[in-house]
Write a protein that holds these residues in place. Structure first.
Motif, short mmCIF file in Angstrom:
data_model
loop_
_atom_site.label_atom_id
_atom_site.label_comp_id
_atom_site.label_asym_id
_atom_site.label_seq_id
_atom_site.Cartn_x
_atom_site.Cartn_y
_atom_site.Cartn_z
N PHE B 114 0.80 -1.23 0.00
CA PHE B 114 0.00 0.00 0.00
C PHE B 114 0.83 1.27 0.00
N PRO B 115 1.97 1.35 0.70
CA PRO B 115 2.73 2.61 0.64
C PRO B 115 3.19 2.95 -0.78
N ALA B 116 3.67 1.97 -1.52
CA ALA B 116 4.09 2.24 -2.90
C ALA B 116 2.92 2.73 -3.74
N ALA B 117 1.75 2.11 -3.56
CA ALA B 117 0.57 2.55 -4.30
C ALA B 117 0.15 3.96 -3.89
N LEU B 118 0.16 4.22 -2.59
CA LEU B 118 -0.21 5.56 -2.11
C LEU B 118 0.73 6.62 -2.66
N ASN B 119 2.02 6.36 -2.60
CA ASN B 119 2.96 7.37 -3.09
C ASN B 119 2.81 7.56 -4.59
#
Lengths: 133, 133, 133, 133, 133, 133
Positions: B114-119
């Motif tokens: 999720f962090p990669a997608a959010l960024n």
């Protein structure tokens, strides 16, 4: 909140996930689910529900495009060769040609370096050798 | 050796690379080339010749598909936000819709977290805010 | 166990680490140590003792070669831009030329992709702009 | 644009790439080229042309230094063990000693963690066991 | 500088490291030390001294918590499967249950993606199959 | 399939996710949800449902342990500093002390290298400076 992309039917997320996993990953996906049965059966459920029941079931991007994205990402990250092979097979299942998959993998040399592209191409060579042309 | 995919014309690789960079990355690409002028001008040439003169000039995969692959890879790797923004703009340039780009970025939650997608989504939000809809 | 590479003197590891940090990283290294003082002072000690007191104090590889390895690794991994800048400065401190540092960074395009190389070159451009030529 | 580092001769990039690959990677490099023949022959050409015909053929950094950079980067990234082994052999081919290669790999513990360094050292142990001392 | 966390005794760091390695990693740790003997014996010493003699010997966080952190990090990074297996065993050694380890690994799907979580779970399955329940 | 860990109540996954996000991430989590509203509102729903409604709602591992795992993973991967800060705050919210968080971050030097640990510690320093002690 709009909910334009989500595919709303009477199917549960789990049912829809099973259906999509069969369609996209075929036997490779079933093998992953089976392998989780004795170590983390709940995780098999999450895998069916979120990636397949939610994400791959969304409108707004075709399965060919989704597999291009997945193959590119897995090859670029470089640490998930088993999953890359499953998704190269999945790419063939949803209509990508071998040449298109090779193009995606070669392009990863630009973004993730030649070793990542080479290891992706060698994964494709193994998958193509097993699959009927 | 077959050479089916390579686009053979009288253009040099550098000329073809300039043409493709303009077409795909537009002003964002020119800014990168300009920024290299005083630190590594040869690298600007390599960047034009190999990624753009060679890879993006190949037949066998459309530019929409190539940008899907690049956006997916850059978002998944997570350490190249400036280049991700350039290629979100490039995706728009070659005909991807905002919704399609958002679909690719959301899908990265499955493969890279999720962090990669959010960024990636926040990078898209910045690019979309600057670009005419 | 042979201990051929370890530099055995009456200095403690901490003293040797301070001396090597000053020599290699200069003010950039001191700033890191100072920044740790209120959050994790023990970590400052470990940083002096292991990387600098142990590794950089070993015989068997010159400091120029050690900084080439560090600059290459940090640029390739791509997630440690502050440390990359410290070590580009360190490379200059131990005798690498600007051109040699640029060569190392350009080469990373082959192994880690063009974005990693570009971000490394832009880090070098910032460092070179601050430092006397 | 200055072009100080590029080696301009009558050789094509492909010819120069073949020559450099033989010199640097030897049999390991030839095996990679051969393995690409049936899956992505164009990629073999790109591999010869850009990394070897362009980058490794540049003046401005010796091959020993280039292999230090490559070994460091591949060990730090950690996902390209086959390529790391090829370049540990290449390091020996261009004059690095076993001890120097071990120093580079140990140093990676500082920048990429002990597992990356350990996996690099174990790759070196395999390569050294195969190669005449 | 405060030194609140460091465990100060008459033991050398190396002695303390040996004791902690035995306690935490057991036979798996000894195998790593042995495997380093002919390639990089100094690195075995660093491995005992810094991670085990320094970090794992600190007060302020229990060994159960330390192994949770290590298992999470190794699974998330994805390129260090041998070390992940050693630390799944270590987790069992210091009192984590199989279910707790599975929870940590499943959680990594959120932060590092489903492939990293899957590969971690399959590593756990191998370790659990070898160990008495 | 056993379903031992999943928290089955009358709450929907989305309701449970909202409750858990509030409890764990507090204002930082709400800000992320709000920031997604105009770019990818469906992704806000997935983020509430899967990580918070599913994973963080499971029995079998306490929230303190879950935040140790998350902080370790995000610091080790190194490319998700905004999320690392959110979870350092979350760690404080669920009862980790500042010292425990610092211990986890220092330990990452062993597994992901000193730069990853340093960048994690500096993130913690920022978070601690904003939060009441």
């Amino acid at each position: 909140m709009t909910w334009k992309g989500r595919n709303m039917t009477n199917e549960t997320r789990l049912q829809r996930g099973h259906r999509q996993l069969d369609r996209i990953d075929g036997a490779g996906g079933q093998a992953v689910i089976a392998a989780l049965a004795d170590i983390a059966p709940d995780f098999a459920t999450y895998l069916l529900e979120f990636p397949f029941g939610d994400i791959y079931s969304r409108d707004g991007l075709g399965l060919r495009e989704r597999e291009i994205a997945t193959i590119a990402a897995l090859a670029a990250m470089g640490h998930a060769q088993p999953q890359l092979k499953v998704h190269i097979r999945a790419g063939l299942n949803v209509g990508l040609t071998r040449d298109e998959i090779v193009e995606v993998l070669m392009q990863m040399a630009v973004y993730a370096g030649f070793p990542a592209a080479l290891n992706g191409l060698f994964a494709a060579r193994e998958v193509f050798a097993e699959a009927p042309a």
